[in-house]
Scaffold this active site. Structure first.
Site, PDB file in Angstrom:
ATOM      1  N   PHE A 141       0.854  -1.189   0.000  1.00  0.00           N
ATOM      2  CA  PHE A 141       0.000   0.000   0.000  1.00  0.00           C
ATOM      3  C   PHE A 141       0.887   1.235   0.000  1.00  0.00           C
ATOM      4  O   PHE A 141       1.760   1.380   0.854  1.00  0.00           O
ATOM      5  CB  PHE A 141      -0.926   0.023   1.216  1.00  0.00           C
ATOM      6  CG  PHE A 141      -1.886   1.180   1.170  1.00  0.00           C
ATOM      7  CD1 PHE A 141      -3.020   1.130   0.360  1.00  0.00           C
ATOM      8  CD2 PHE A 141      -1.649   2.342   1.894  1.00  0.00           C
ATOM      9  CE1 PHE A 141      -3.891   2.199   0.287  1.00  0.00           C
ATOM     10  CE2 PHE A 141      -2.526   3.417   1.820  1.00  0.00           C
ATOM     11  CZ  PHE A 141      -3.645   3.351   1.017  1.00  0.00           C
ATOM     12  N   ASP A 226       9.158   2.676   1.503  1.00  0.00           N
ATOM     13  CA  ASP A 226       7.971   3.390   1.979  1.00  0.00           C
ATOM     14  C   ASP A 226       7.857   3.142   3.482  1.00  0.00           C
ATOM     15  O   ASP A 226       7.418   2.089   3.920  1.00  0.00           O
ATOM     16  CB  ASP A 226       6.737   2.883   1.236  1.00  0.00           C
ATOM     17  CG  ASP A 226       5.464   3.581   1.714  1.00  0.00           C
ATOM     18  OD1 ASP A 226       5.488   4.239   2.779  1.00  0.00           O
ATOM     19  OD2 ASP A 226       4.427   3.440   1.035  1.00  0.00           O
ATOM     20  N   LYS A 255       2.690   9.539   8.304  1.00  0.00           N
ATOM     21  CA  LYS A 255       1.856   9.270   9.481  1.00  0.00           C
ATOM     22  C   LYS A 255       2.356   9.872  10.806  1.00  0.00           C
ATOM     23  O   LYS A 255       1.887  10.920  11.216  1.00  0.00           O
ATOM     24  CB  LYS A 255       1.607   7.769   9.593  1.00  0.00           C
ATOM     25  CG  LYS A 255       0.715   7.276   8.448  1.00  0.00           C
ATOM     26  CD  LYS A 255       0.126   5.922   8.693  1.00  0.00           C
ATOM     27  CE  LYS A 255      -1.011   5.626   7.726  1.00  0.00           C
ATOM     28  NZ  LYS A 255      -0.616   4.982   6.471  1.00  0.00           N
TER      29      LYS A 255
END
Ligand SMILES: *Cc1c(COP(=O)(O)O)cnc(C)c1O
Length: 411
Positions: A141, A226, A255
């Site tokens: 993702f 990532d 995040k």
């Protein structure tokens, strides 16, 4: 205008918001540390951390102070003028990592978009315009822009939006032979999460990570990590790549970077950065003083032994509690992840019940996450109080009694 006309409840969501989410039935209105309260005053223990975002809990005093101070000083300059918080944050990230140059954006997807564009651009400038292949992984993702959903390996997120960016191939995660079979000199990058988050909380094996580094070197491709979810202390190190003895060429994080204030970063080396020039890429808000001031305060706290070592002791407490639960109830096939990114995979006989368990947990006053339909995910504050872990796990245990089809299995 009467305010009552605009009184909002969970039902309002279904009337005014684009129906792309299915949020829980309660509406949080206040948070402090690892506790949250809803509109009715019901209190919850937060094991979800806003999906690995509120790494220092809710309304951490140092972050509130940084935001207030910057809010009374300077909000926005645009990229026509630079600003001190962005320069300080960049300098501190560089001092703490492999990186020599950074680019700030506002979300994980944007940081990845910048990373993928940079990888392609670098290959075109330094090697050949035909060196454009990106290798990525099933169940990965990377965000929701068209480029990032296409690099992410989940057709349910990428299908239905017309033609996709080309020259992206997907192979199974943790399968080095599969990567070897598709990598060639036209490959510009391998893109990988050191710990697949949304894909089920699955860490890369050391052999896999080190093998990817070697394959990239052999084919002059860039290793793009990532770390939008795994970064900023979540794994027990500042960035998860530190567990693998591997250096990336490009790394993205988001995040937890702003602890809840939207901000993201793409980091790289001077050599790779040197192909870029003014106008090649950009953003209006990226590197905004408010965001960078909060992120700087978060980094100052997270990048300390006290917090990073504390992640390991808290993980141990979570894992011990989950194992004790499993010993009584035979729920999990595996408890995995790193640091405070914990996945508990449901046994085949409980497959598909992750959502039901989440809902039952919320009803008992504890917020947890899923990662797919079969994995429970815990991504709490890195500084959650041990007493909150204990109380939250007690609530979670009670909640399991109320999950249809689950309680009968062990009574
Ligand atoms: C959440 C996430 C993203 C997307 O971040 P947004 O801020 O939602 O755009 C990208 N990659 C990983 C690994 C993520 O967990």
């Amino acid at each position: 205008m009467a305010e009552e006309k605009f009184a909002v409840t969970r039902a309002t969501f279904d009337e005014v918001i684009l129906p792309v989410f299915a949020p829980a039935q309660f509406v949080p209105v206040k948070g402090k540390g690892s506790r949250v309260w809803d509109q009715q005053g019901q209190e919850y223990i937060d094991f979800s951390g806003g999906i690995a975002v509120t790494a220092l809990g809710h309304c951490h005093p140092a972050l509130v102070e940084a935001l207030k101070k910057q809010g009374e000083t300077l909000w926005h300059t645009s990229n026509v003028f630079t600003n001190e918080p962005a320069l300080r944050l960049a300098s501190k990230l560089i001092a703490a990592t492999f990186a020599e140059r950074v680019f700030f954006a506002n979300s994980g997807a944007e940081a990845n978009e910048a990373a993928f564009k940079l990888a392609r651009y670098y290959a075109a400038k330094r090697h050949s315009p035909y060196k454009s292949k990106i290798i990525a992984f099933h169940n990965a993702f990377h965000g929701r822009t068209l480029f990032t959903v296409t690099v992410g390996g989940q057709p349910k997120y990428s299908d239905g939006f017309g033609p996709k960016p080309a020259d992206i191939v997907h192979v199974p995660f943790n399968d080095l032979a599969a990567v070897k079979a598709v990598i060639d000199d036209h490959t510009c990058a391998i893109v990988v999460e050191p710990i697949q988050g949304e894909g089920g909380v699955v860490p890369a094996t050391p052999e896999f990570m080190q093998g990817l580094r070697q394959l990239c070197d052999e084919h002059q491709a860039l290793l793009v990590l990532d770390e939008v979810q795994s970064g900023m202390g979540r794994s027990g190190k500042l960035f998860a790549y530190e567990h693998y003895d591997v250096k990336p060429d490009i790394l993205t994080s988001a995040k937890a970077l702003g602890g809840g204030f939207p901000v993201s970063v793409m980091m790289t080396t001077q050599e790779i950065a040197s192909v870029m020039s003014p106008g090649v890429h950009g953003t209006t808000y990226g590197g905004n003083p408010l965001a960078c001031a909060v992120a700087e305060a978060a980094l100052d706290i997270i990048n300390t032994e006290e917090v990073l070592l504390g992640v390991e002791t808290r993980r141990a407490q979570f894992v011990a509690a989950l194992e004790a639960l499993d010993a009584k109830r035979d729920l999990f096939s595996e408890i995995r992840g790193k640091g405070l990114l914990i996945g508990a995979a449901l046994k085949p006989q409980h497959a598909g019940k992750a959502r039901d368990i989440l809902n039952a947990a919320a009803a008992e006053g504890v917020m947890i996450l899923n990662a797919g339909t079969d994995v429970l995910r815990f991504a709490p504050s890195l500084v959650i109080e041990p007493a909150d872990i204990e109380e939250g796990m007690a609530r979670f245990t009670r909640a399991l009694d109320n999950v249809p089809g689950l309680s009968g299995a062990f009574s």
